[in-house]
Motif scaffolding. Structure first.
Motif, PDB file in Angstrom:
ATOM      1  N   LYS A 189       0.810  -1.227   0.000  1.00  0.00           N
ATOM      2  CA  LYS A 189       0.000   0.000   0.000  1.00  0.00           C
ATOM      3  C   LYS A 189       0.850   1.286   0.000  1.00  0.00           C
ATOM      4  O   LYS A 189       0.593   2.184  -0.811  1.00  0.00           O
ATOM      5  CB  LYS A 189      -0.946  -0.023   1.210  1.00  0.00           C
ATOM      6  CG  LYS A 189      -2.094   0.946   1.101  1.00  0.00           C
ATOM      7  CD  LYS A 189      -3.052   0.705   2.245  1.00  0.00           C
ATOM      8  CE  LYS A 189      -4.200   1.674   2.228  1.00  0.00           C
ATOM      9  NZ  LYS A 189      -5.136   1.421   3.331  1.00  0.00           N
ATOM     10  N   ARG A 197       2.190   1.880  -3.448  1.00  0.00           N
ATOM     11  CA  ARG A 197       1.152   2.340  -4.387  1.00  0.00           C
ATOM     12  C   ARG A 197       0.925   3.836  -4.206  1.00  0.00           C
ATOM     13  O   ARG A 197       0.828   4.590  -5.170  1.00  0.00           O
ATOM     14  CB  ARG A 197      -0.167   1.596  -4.119  1.00  0.00           C
ATOM     15  CG  ARG A 197      -0.256   0.245  -4.760  1.00  0.00           C
ATOM     16  CD  ARG A 197      -1.684  -0.260  -4.766  1.00  0.00           C
ATOM     17  NE  ARG A 197      -2.181  -0.591  -3.446  1.00  0.00           N
ATOM     18  CZ  ARG A 197      -1.978  -1.749  -2.839  1.00  0.00           C
ATOM     19  NH1 ARG A 197      -1.278  -2.680  -3.433  1.00  0.00           N
ATOM     20  NH2 ARG A 197      -2.469  -1.976  -1.634  1.00  0.00           N
ATOM     21  N   HIS A 238       3.795   5.787  -5.620  1.00  0.00           N
ATOM     22  CA  HIS A 238       3.721   5.841  -7.088  1.00  0.00           C
ATOM     23  C   HIS A 238       2.762   6.936  -7.549  1.00  0.00           C
ATOM     24  O   HIS A 238       3.059   7.707  -8.452  1.00  0.00           O
ATOM     25  CB  HIS A 238       3.248   4.489  -7.648  1.00  0.00           C
ATOM     26  CG  HIS A 238       4.377   3.591  -8.009  1.00  0.00           C
ATOM     27  ND1 HIS A 238       4.921   2.699  -7.121  1.00  0.00           N
ATOM     28  CD2 HIS A 238       5.083   3.449  -9.149  1.00  0.00           C
ATOM     29  CE1 HIS A 238       5.907   2.046  -7.705  1.00  0.00           C
ATOM     30  NE2 HIS A 238       6.031   2.478  -8.950  1.00  0.00           N
ATOM     31  N   VAL A 239       1.596   6.966  -6.918  1.00  0.00           N
ATOM     32  CA  VAL A 239       0.602   7.985  -7.305  1.00  0.00           C
ATOM     33  C   VAL A 239       1.158   9.384  -7.042  1.00  0.00           C
ATOM     34  O   VAL A 239       1.023  10.288  -7.874  1.00  0.00           O
ATOM     35  CB  VAL A 239      -0.722   7.766  -6.544  1.00  0.00           C
ATOM     36  CG1 VAL A 239      -1.691   8.905  -6.805  1.00  0.00           C
ATOM     37  CG2 VAL A 239      -1.369   6.462  -6.986  1.00  0.00           C
ATOM     38  N   TRP A 276       3.767  10.243  -9.701  1.00  0.00           N
ATOM     39  CA  TRP A 276       3.210  10.534 -11.031  1.00  0.00           C
ATOM     40  C   TRP A 276       2.348  11.792 -11.052  1.00  0.00           C
ATOM     41  O   TRP A 276       2.257  12.456 -12.077  1.00  0.00           O
ATOM     42  CB  TRP A 276       2.466   9.310 -11.592  1.00  0.00           C
ATOM     43  CG  TRP A 276       3.484   8.384 -12.166  1.00  0.00           C
ATOM     44  CD1 TRP A 276       3.961   7.236 -11.604  1.00  0.00           C
ATOM     45  CD2 TRP A 276       4.228   8.564 -13.384  1.00  0.00           C
ATOM     46  NE1 TRP A 276       4.945   6.698 -12.396  1.00  0.00           N
ATOM     47  CE2 TRP A 276       5.128   7.478 -13.489  1.00  0.00           C
ATOM     48  CE3 TRP A 276       4.224   9.533 -14.385  1.00  0.00           C
ATOM     49  CZ2 TRP A 276       6.009   7.348 -14.561  1.00  0.00           C
ATOM     50  CZ3 TRP A 276       5.099   9.399 -15.461  1.00  0.00           C
ATOM     51  CH2 TRP A 276       5.978   8.312 -15.535  1.00  0.00           C
ATOM     52  N   CYS A 277       1.738  12.108  -9.912  1.00  0.00           N
ATOM     53  CA  CYS A 277       1.014  13.388  -9.855  1.00  0.00           C
ATOM     54  C   CYS A 277       2.014  14.537  -9.940  1.00  0.00           C
ATOM     55  O   CYS A 277       1.751  15.555 -10.592  1.00  0.00           O
ATOM     56  CB  CYS A 277       0.192  13.483  -8.575  1.00  0.00           C
ATOM     57  SG  CYS A 277      -1.292  12.447  -8.637  1.00  0.00           S
ATOM     58  N   VAL A 298      -1.473   7.750 -13.691  1.00  0.00           N
ATOM     59  CA  VAL A 298      -2.415   8.418 -12.791  1.00  0.00           C
ATOM     60  C   VAL A 298      -3.740   7.641 -12.753  1.00  0.00           C
ATOM     61  O   VAL A 298      -4.315   7.422 -11.683  1.00  0.00           O
ATOM     62  CB  VAL A 298      -2.630   9.896 -13.208  1.00  0.00           C
ATOM     63  CG1 VAL A 298      -3.733  10.541 -12.392  1.00  0.00           C
ATOM     64  CG2 VAL A 298      -1.329  10.688 -13.036  1.00  0.00           C
ATOM     65  N   GLY A 342      -3.094   4.353 -10.873  1.00  0.00           N
ATOM     66  CA  GLY A 342      -2.819   4.651  -9.462  1.00  0.00           C
ATOM     67  C   GLY A 342      -4.060   5.035  -8.690  1.00  0.00           C
ATOM     68  O   GLY A 342      -4.308   4.512  -7.607  1.00  0.00           O
ATOM     69  N   THR A 343      -4.872   5.911  -9.261  1.00  0.00           N
ATOM     70  CA  THR A 343      -6.081   6.341  -8.548  1.00  0.00           C
ATOM     71  C   THR A 343      -7.077   5.179  -8.437  1.00  0.00           C
ATOM     72  O   THR A 343      -7.767   5.039  -7.433  1.00  0.00           O
ATOM     73  CB  THR A 343      -6.751   7.543  -9.243  1.00  0.00           C
ATOM     74  OG1 THR A 343      -6.818   7.278 -10.643  1.00  0.00           O
ATOM     75  CG2 THR A 343      -5.980   8.816  -9.043  1.00  0.00           C
ATOM     76  N   LEU A 353      -5.869   3.062  -5.602  1.00  0.00           N
ATOM     77  CA  LEU A 353      -6.123   3.702  -4.302  1.00  0.00           C
ATOM     78  C   LEU A 353      -7.598   3.604  -3.923  1.00  0.00           C
ATOM     79  O   LEU A 353      -7.940   3.435  -2.763  1.00  0.00           O
ATOM     80  CB  LEU A 353      -5.688   5.167  -4.324  1.00  0.00           C
ATOM     81  CG  LEU A 353      -4.178   5.439  -4.252  1.00  0.00           C
ATOM     82  CD1 LEU A 353      -3.911   6.928  -4.133  1.00  0.00           C
ATOM     83  CD2 LEU A 353      -3.527   4.717  -3.072  1.00  0.00           C
ATOM     84  N   ASP A 363      -8.241   0.351  -2.435  1.00  0.00           N
ATOM     85  CA  ASP A 363      -7.730   0.293  -1.057  1.00  0.00           C
ATOM     86  C   ASP A 363      -8.681   0.967  -0.073  1.00  0.00           C
ATOM     87  O   ASP A 363      -8.680   0.648   1.106  1.00  0.00           O
ATOM     88  CB  ASP A 363      -6.367   0.994  -0.970  1.00  0.00           C
ATOM     89  CG  ASP A 363      -5.262   0.148  -1.591  1.00  0.00           C
ATOM     90  OD1 ASP A 363      -5.489  -1.056  -1.773  1.00  0.00           O
ATOM     91  OD2 ASP A 363      -4.193   0.702  -1.886  1.00  0.00           O
ATOM     92  N   ASN A 364      -9.438   1.921  -0.569  1.00  0.00           N
ATOM     93  CA  ASN A 364     -10.261   2.724   0.343  1.00  0.00           C
ATOM     94  C   ASN A 364     -11.702   2.242   0.451  1.00  0.00           C
ATOM     95  O   ASN A 364     -12.531   2.932   1.046  1.00  0.00           O
ATOM     96  CB  ASN A 364     -10.241   4.195  -0.109  1.00  0.00           C
ATOM     97  CG  ASN A 364      -8.847   4.787   0.053  1.00  0.00           C
ATOM     98  OD1 ASN A 364      -8.104   4.376   0.937  1.00  0.00           O
ATOM     99  ND2 ASN A 364      -8.467   5.712  -0.802  1.00  0.00           N
ATOM    100  N   CYS A 411      -9.132  -5.223   0.852  1.00  0.00           N
ATOM    101  CA  CYS A 411      -8.203  -4.442   1.678  1.00  0.00           C
ATOM    102  C   CYS A 411      -8.969  -3.868   2.877  1.00  0.00           C
ATOM    103  O   CYS A 411      -9.225  -2.665   2.952  1.00  0.00           O
ATOM    104  CB  CYS A 411      -7.560  -3.325   0.847  1.00  0.00           C
ATOM    105  SG  CYS A 411      -6.210  -2.505   1.701  1.00  0.00           S
ATOM    106  N   ARG A 421      -3.527  -5.600   1.380  1.00  0.00           N
ATOM    107  CA  ARG A 421      -4.481  -6.388   0.601  1.00  0.00           C
ATOM    108  C   ARG A 421      -4.358  -7.873   0.927  1.00  0.00           C
ATOM    109  O   ARG A 421      -3.257  -8.384   1.125  1.00  0.00           O
ATOM    110  CB  ARG A 421      -4.241  -6.182  -0.885  1.00  0.00           C
ATOM    111  CG  ARG A 421      -4.625  -4.794  -1.336  1.00  0.00           C
ATOM    112  CD  ARG A 421      -4.473  -4.655  -2.810  1.00  0.00           C
ATOM    113  NE  ARG A 421      -4.901  -3.329  -3.232  1.00  0.00           N
ATOM    114  CZ  ARG A 421      -4.899  -2.924  -4.488  1.00  0.00           C
ATOM    115  NH1 ARG A 421      -4.488  -3.736  -5.451  1.00  0.00           N
ATOM    116  NH2 ARG A 421      -5.300  -1.714  -4.794  1.00  0.00           N
TER     117      ARG A 421
END
Lengths: 148, 343
Positions: free
Chosen positions: A3, A6, A9-10, A13-14, B211, B214-215, B218, B221-222, B250, B255
């Motif tokens: 986690k 991850r 990484h975000v 890249w942002c 992006v 990645g989003t 995430l 995960d949430n 997760c 996870r």
């Protein structure tokens, strides 16, 4: 991927999503406009018929040419061998007008390999095309000076 | 998987992969050289080589950086990921040719040491227009070299996955340096807008993919799991999990993959010990959970790799309440045997 990785990484890249476009735009804005405009213009492919003046050196022969009706002038640069500076730019100078260096000089074009290059020159009725500077744009130094 | 280190653990898939990569590189250089010679017959061999290898390296790096997020967005791209390291080493070799010939052509003809000349011939670090762009390429090449040298599993195990992964994440910095190397270098006097277009399209694609992937990850995960009883949370229905496959959840920090195989459910940590691959996106092969990235295997009942391998991951408790699957997100020590639950 775990986690935190991850998330990292975000975050990376942002950040790059901002930095990369910013870098590209900034670099694009400082592209020397004369170079771009001049080099996008196709150079004349054939030598103009009348030779005005010519200077020969070991590595190249440089000539001024014109059309029969004097409607256009041309610089002919024949590289006998490849230059040691791979990307060189030719500037036109006017010592009579006090322009002796690349500052204020007119950019003519680029040469980078063995061969014949033709560049259009501005038609100048006073016929004072006195000289040219061959300039190394990588190392920012004058390679040679051609005086007619 | 391998019990001992080999230079390259060749198999049929790797050979096919490498042949395609090699064929693409050769074909690209031939086409690039052909078009360049048609357009500019006076071009020198060195210039041709510098230009063809530079563009090829940028294209390969763009592909390499796109593979990760593409696989997250669509598993059909997973075959590309399997041998990505070979693609990376190939890209570095091509970039090295570009760098070496660049150094030879631009800095070896004077009386100064070429490396010294690289850093001292232009010191306009304060000017964007005249910035010494070659230094950017040099530092990017150093990063790529470190990555290529440590790309073997030997280094992954000896450096530890954390250090190895951190080192290899420097590829993003290398990518940024390369973008600026191109933009402050060749783009400053190149007439053909194609170079800028390729660079912009490539970087836009990579950024969008990363992006987006990645989003999306995430968000997964949430996801909140509302119901909780005695440390167990309700995660799904039995029918939601396909045979010999898993679903990933997760509920807390990490996870967890719940696999369905031979009439039972087993829960293990989702992260492969090799390169952090998502075990829950793999499947059961020969009775073992198989990582979709590089084929590392684990037994569902205890999270251990079958002997003689020594990798192991955490296991978890599951309960069934009718058709509902309940998971306890507190991990057991890695390799602890859990009976799973009969369906």
């Amino acid at each position: 991927m775990i986690k935190p990785l991850r998330k990292r990484h975000v975050q990376i890249w942002c950040t790059l999503a901002v930095l990369i476009p910013l870098g590209i735009i900034s670099a694009w804005l400082v592209v020397p406009a004369p170079v771009k405009e001049r080099l996008l213009n196709p150079a004349p492919s054939r030598a103009f018929p009348l030779l005005i003046k010519s200077v020969s050196k070991d590595a190249y022969t440089v000539s001024l040419r014109r059309m029969e009706d004097s409607s256009a002038l041309q610089l002919e640069w024949i590289n006998h061998s490849a230059l040691t500076a791979p990307s060189a730019i030719i500037y036109e100078i006017w010592p009579q007008k006090g322009i002796n260096g690349v500052d204020g000089a007119a950019l003519i074009g680029r040469i980078d390999a063995q061969g014949t290059y033709h560049f259009s020159l501005e038609k100048d009725s006073s016929n004072i095309h006195a000289g040219f500077i061959l300039y190394d744009i990588i190392h920012h130094r004058e390679i040679d000076r051609i005086n007619f | 998987m391998s019990v001992s280190y080999q230079a390259v653990g060749w198999n049929r898939q790797k050979k096919i992969y490498d042949r395609i990569v090699f064929g693409f590189c050769i074909l690209y250089i031939i086409i690039f050289a052909g078009i360049t010679l048609l357009v500019n017959p006076d071009v020198t061999f060195e210039t041709l080589l510098i230009r063809s290898t530079s563009t090829l390296a940028v294209i390969l790096l763009t592909i390499i950086l796109s593979i990760g997020p593409l696989c997250r967005l669509n598993p059909r791209f997973l075959p590309l990921l399997y041998n990505r390291r070979h693609l990376g080493v190939t890209m570095f070799s091509i970039a090295l040719i570009h760098g070496a010939f660049g150094l030879l052509q631009f800095h070896s003809l004077g009386n100064t040491n070429p490396l010294n000349s690289l850093f001292t011939s232009n010191t306009n670090y304060g000017s964007l227009a005249d910035f010494p762009f070659q230094a950017l390429g040099f530092f990017a090449l150093i990063i790529l070299a470190l990555m290529a040298i440590t790309s073997h599993d030997f280094w992954l195990h000896n450096l530890s996955p954390k250090i190895w992964k951190t080192l290899h994440m420097f590829v993003y910095l290398a990518y940024f340096l390369i973008i600026m190397h191109v933009m402050l270098g060749v783009i400053q006097y190149e007439t053909n807008p194609l170079f800028v277009l390729i660079l912009i399209i490539g970087s836009f694609t990579i950024i969008t993919l990363h992006v987006a992937a990645g989003t999306r990850e995430l968000r997964k995960d949430n996801i909140k799991y509302g119901l909780e009883k005695q440390g167990f949370v309700k995660v799904c229905e039995v029918e939601d999990i396909r045979d010999n496959r898993a679903k990933i959840f997760c509920p807390r920090d990490e996870r967890i993959a719940i696999f369905k195989t031979e009439g039972r459910l087993f829960a293990i940590h989702n992260v492969c010990k090799h390169q952090n691959g998502p075990l829950g996106e793999g499947r059961i092969l020969d009775g073992c959970i198989t990582c979709p990235w590089h084929g590392y295997q684990y037994l569902p009942k205890n999270g251990q790799s079958p002997p003689p391998f020594k990798e192991k991951v955490s296991t978890y408790d599951i309960r069934l309440n009718g058709k509902e699957v309940w998971l306890n997100p507190t991990p057991y020590p890695e390799g602890t045997e859990r009976p799973g639950v009969a369906i």
